[in-house]
Design a protein around this motif. Structure first.
Motif, PDB file in Angstrom:
ATOM      1  N   ARG A  83     -41.804 -67.196  86.654  1.00 52.28           N
ATOM      2  CA  ARG A  83     -41.849 -67.813  85.323  1.00 52.28           C
ATOM      3  C   ARG A  83     -42.001 -69.319  85.445  1.00 52.28           C
ATOM      4  O   ARG A  83     -41.429 -69.930  86.334  1.00 52.28           O
ATOM      5  N   HIS A  84     -42.770 -69.868  84.517  1.00 51.48           N
ATOM      6  CA  HIS A  84     -42.972 -71.312  84.522  1.00 51.48           C
ATOM      7  C   HIS A  84     -42.943 -71.819  83.081  1.00 51.48           C
ATOM      8  O   HIS A  84     -43.672 -71.331  82.229  1.00 51.48           O
ATOM      9  N   ARG A  85     -42.081 -72.811  82.821  1.00 48.85           N
ATOM     10  CA  ARG A  85     -41.984 -73.337  81.456  1.00 48.85           C
ATOM     11  C   ARG A  85     -42.877 -74.569  81.295  1.00 48.85           C
ATOM     12  O   ARG A  85     -42.899 -75.446  82.156  1.00 48.85           O
ATOM     13  N   VAL A  86     -43.602 -74.626  80.178  1.00 47.90           N
ATOM     14  CA  VAL A  86     -44.401 -75.811  79.838  1.00 47.90           C
ATOM     15  C   VAL A  86     -43.626 -76.563  78.756  1.00 47.90           C
ATOM     16  O   VAL A  86     -43.356 -76.021  77.687  1.00 47.90           O
ATOM     17  N   VAL A 200     -43.037 -66.160  75.351  1.00 46.59           N
ATOM     18  CA  VAL A 200     -43.384 -65.855  76.736  1.00 46.59           C
ATOM     19  C   VAL A 200     -44.766 -65.206  76.753  1.00 46.59           C
ATOM     20  O   VAL A 200     -44.988 -64.167  76.115  1.00 46.59           O
ATOM     21  N   TYR A 201     -45.709 -65.838  77.450  1.00 44.29           N
ATOM     22  CA  TYR A 201     -47.058 -65.306  77.633  1.00 44.29           C
ATOM     23  C   TYR A 201     -47.123 -64.751  79.057  1.00 44.29           C
ATOM     24  O   TYR A 201     -46.948 -65.504  80.019  1.00 44.29           O
ATOM     25  N   ALA A 202     -47.375 -63.434  79.186  1.00 45.86           N
ATOM     26  CA  ALA A 202     -47.323 -62.815  80.514  1.00 45.86           C
ATOM     27  C   ALA A 202     -48.656 -62.213  80.919  1.00 45.86           C
ATOM     28  O   ALA A 202     -49.270 -61.453  80.163  1.00 45.86           O
ATOM     29  N   ARG A 203     -49.092 -62.558  82.140  1.00 48.40           N
ATOM     30  CA  ARG A 203     -50.248 -61.892  82.748  1.00 48.40           C
ATOM     31  C   ARG A 203     -49.721 -60.857  83.729  1.00 48.40           C
ATOM     32  O   ARG A 203     -48.832 -61.132  84.536  1.00 48.40           O
ATOM     33  N   HIS A 204     -50.256 -59.631  83.649  1.00 48.73           N
ATOM     34  CA  HIS A 204     -49.789 -58.558  84.526  1.00 48.73           C
ATOM     35  C   HIS A 204     -50.992 -57.683  84.867  1.00 48.73           C
ATOM     36  O   HIS A 204     -51.941 -57.606  84.072  1.00 48.73           O
ATOM     37  N   ASP A 205     -50.947 -57.046  86.030  1.00 46.51           N
ATOM     38  CA  ASP A 205     -52.074 -56.176  86.404  1.00 46.51           C
ATOM     39  C   ASP A 205     -52.278 -55.050  85.390  1.00 46.51           C
ATOM     40  O   ASP A 205     -53.368 -54.496  85.273  1.00 46.51           O
ATOM     41  N   ARG A 370     -52.324 -73.286  89.166  1.00 46.55           N
ATOM     42  CA  ARG A 370     -52.680 -74.678  88.885  1.00 46.55           C
ATOM     43  C   ARG A 370     -51.807 -75.242  87.754  1.00 46.55           C
ATOM     44  O   ARG A 370     -51.305 -76.369  87.824  1.00 46.55           O
ATOM     45  N   LEU A 371     -51.593 -74.427  86.736  1.00 47.12           N
ATOM     46  CA  LEU A 371     -50.740 -74.873  85.626  1.00 47.12           C
ATOM     47  C   LEU A 371     -49.320 -75.141  86.087  1.00 47.12           C
ATOM     48  O   LEU A 371     -48.643 -76.028  85.582  1.00 47.12           O
ATOM     49  N   ALA A 372     -48.867 -74.349  87.046  1.00 49.29           N
ATOM     50  CA  ALA A 372     -47.478 -74.495  87.506  1.00 49.29           C
ATOM     51  C   ALA A 372     -47.314 -75.644  88.494  1.00 49.29           C
ATOM     52  O   ALA A 372     -46.199 -76.022  88.818  1.00 49.29           O
TER      53      ALA A 372
END
Ligand code: APR
Ligand code: PHB
Length: 391
Positions: A83-86, A200-205, A370-372
């Motif tokens: 997890r990464h907070r912006v 929370v925006y999640a990318r998952h397979d 890159r965002l993180a």
């Protein structure tokens, strides 16, 4: 009947425009094909940019929003169990967003319009806009079983993607730009406190998932599903199990479950209609552009359009100059295309296309990494999410 501005549609675009014009001393009539209950219950997104909040407040429509809206200073991006907070204010010089549902914005604006504004007719369906490039365009409409004509100085089509207003623009003068996506969102409302205090925006397979909320006791969650999915195919248990998998982390974060009160599927498209003006007919909001919802930009773009129109018409009345009305379409489109770009970026970074290759997966992960790790990349996201300037 005669009015200065005939407004077709009482979604957020039409309702806010009527309010802004009323405050500027310009009269208008709003025609809405649906009934009031329908407009007040339609579920839509719920993220207001800082600029949208400022506009609603300045229009005297921010009282309940200020009481019940939730200020959010960031979002979380999740992928591969991390997890990464912006942090928005830290990256944008203090900007944030407010969680306040579009349905609530509409309820507030309808109440104000009926109390203080000009006529707002429900179950009044516009059939056609006539003579848009003449001096006095007309809206032909049906209300209480009778056909009538509304004579206007200006017509603003705020009638959404399925509306009739833009059909009055000769086809040879228009261009549309479109991207359809091979997936949709299954959205649920659930009576359970949100499992996280920010989105929370999640990318998952297995596909994208989004955790959002309507209040401290109501969660709004979304799952990427195949295009054409019927919401009833998904049992409540299956929805929760899928959400839990897609949000899973390596720490002790848990998804809280509760009774699901509503389920629906939203298709996904990017679409822009150019120009947004023909003669005395102007288009605003979803009537002129659609964004996929991952950037939370739809409502905010509609607000930008109607603010631009209200300013331009006030300028015309005060100075006699057509300059800002002439600039309406290019001014709006600059902002629209920035929102299209951002919404497209968020969509393609977070969703798994059915034909995604291992290369595509690696690129998505590289964009998230890159965002993180880069303040510049994060700043770009934070600026776009909290909103592009209205000018
Ligand atoms: N006559 C009268 N009203 C009409 C007609 C018609 N022929 N056709 C459509 N309408 C009404 C619809 O019933 C709806 O209430 O126009 C309104 C359009 O409202 P929205 O679809 O909410 O569009 P807009 O006001 O531009 O708001 C944009 O809505 O779709 C979301 O994500 C989008 O948040 C964004 C916002
Ligand atoms: C919502 O709360 O409905 C919502 C929030 C953020 C989005 C889209 C929808 O990007």
């Amino acid at each position: 009947m005669r009015t200065t501005v005939g407004i077709i549609g009482a979604g957020p675009a039409g309702l806010l425009l009527a309010r802004l014009l009323n405050r500027a001393g310009i009269d208008s009539v709003v025609l809405e094909s649906r009934d009031r209950a329908y407009v007040e219950q339609r579920q839509r997104a719920g993220i207001l940019e800082q600029g949208t909040v400022d506009v609603l407040r300045a229009a005297g429509a921010g009282e309940r929003m200020d009481r019940e809206g939730l200020r959010h200073d960031g979002i979380e991006l999740r992928h591969d169990r991390t997890r990464h907070r912006v942090d928005f204010p830290a990256l944008t010089g203090g900007r944030s967003v407010t969680v306040y549902a579009q349905t609530e914005v509409c309820k507030d604006l309808i109440a104000l319009q009926l109390k203080e504004g000009g006529p707002l007719f429900f179950e009044a369906e516009a059939l056609a806009v006539e003579d848009p490039d003449g001096d006095s365009p007309r809206i032909r409409y049906r209300h209480q079983g009778r056909e009538s004509v509304l004579h206007c100085d200006y017509v603003v089509g705020c009638d959404g993607f399925w509306g009739v207003a833009r059909r009055a623009i000769p086809e040879e003068l228009t261009r549309t730009f479109e991207r359809a996506y091979p997936f949709a969102w299954l959205g649920i409302l659930a009576d359970v406190p949100p499992s996280h205090d920010e989105l929370v925006y999640a990318r998952h397979d297995r596909g994208f998932a989004l955790l959002s909320m309507r209040s401290p006791s109501v969660s709004r969650l979304y799952l990427q599903v195949p295009d054409g999915t019927d919401a009833e195919e998904w049992s409540d248990d299956a929805v929760w199990a899928e959400l839990a998998q897609r949000f899973e982390t390596d720490d002790d974060w848990r998804l809280e479950r509760g009774p699901i009160t509503q389920k629906s599927v939203t298709p996904m498209r990017s679409w822009v209609h150019e120009p947004m003006r023909h003669g005395r007919l102007f288009l605003a909001g979803d009537a002129a552009h659609i964004v996929p919802p991952a950037g939370a930009k739809g409502l905010n773009l509609a607000v930008g359009d109607v603010v631009t129109f209200a300013r331009a018409l006030t300028h015309r009345r005060d100075t006699g100059s057509e300059e800002l009305l002439d600039a309406y379409s290019p001014t709006c489109l600059r902002r629209v295309w920035q929102a299209e770009r951002f919404s497209y970026d968020m969509t393609t970074m977070l969703h798994r296309a059915p034909d995604a290759t291992p290369f595509d997966d690696r690129i998505q992960r590289a964009r998230l990494a890159r965002l993180a790790s880069s303040r510049a990349a994060e700043t770009e996201l934070a600026q776009a999410y909290t909103g592009f300037p209205l000018d």
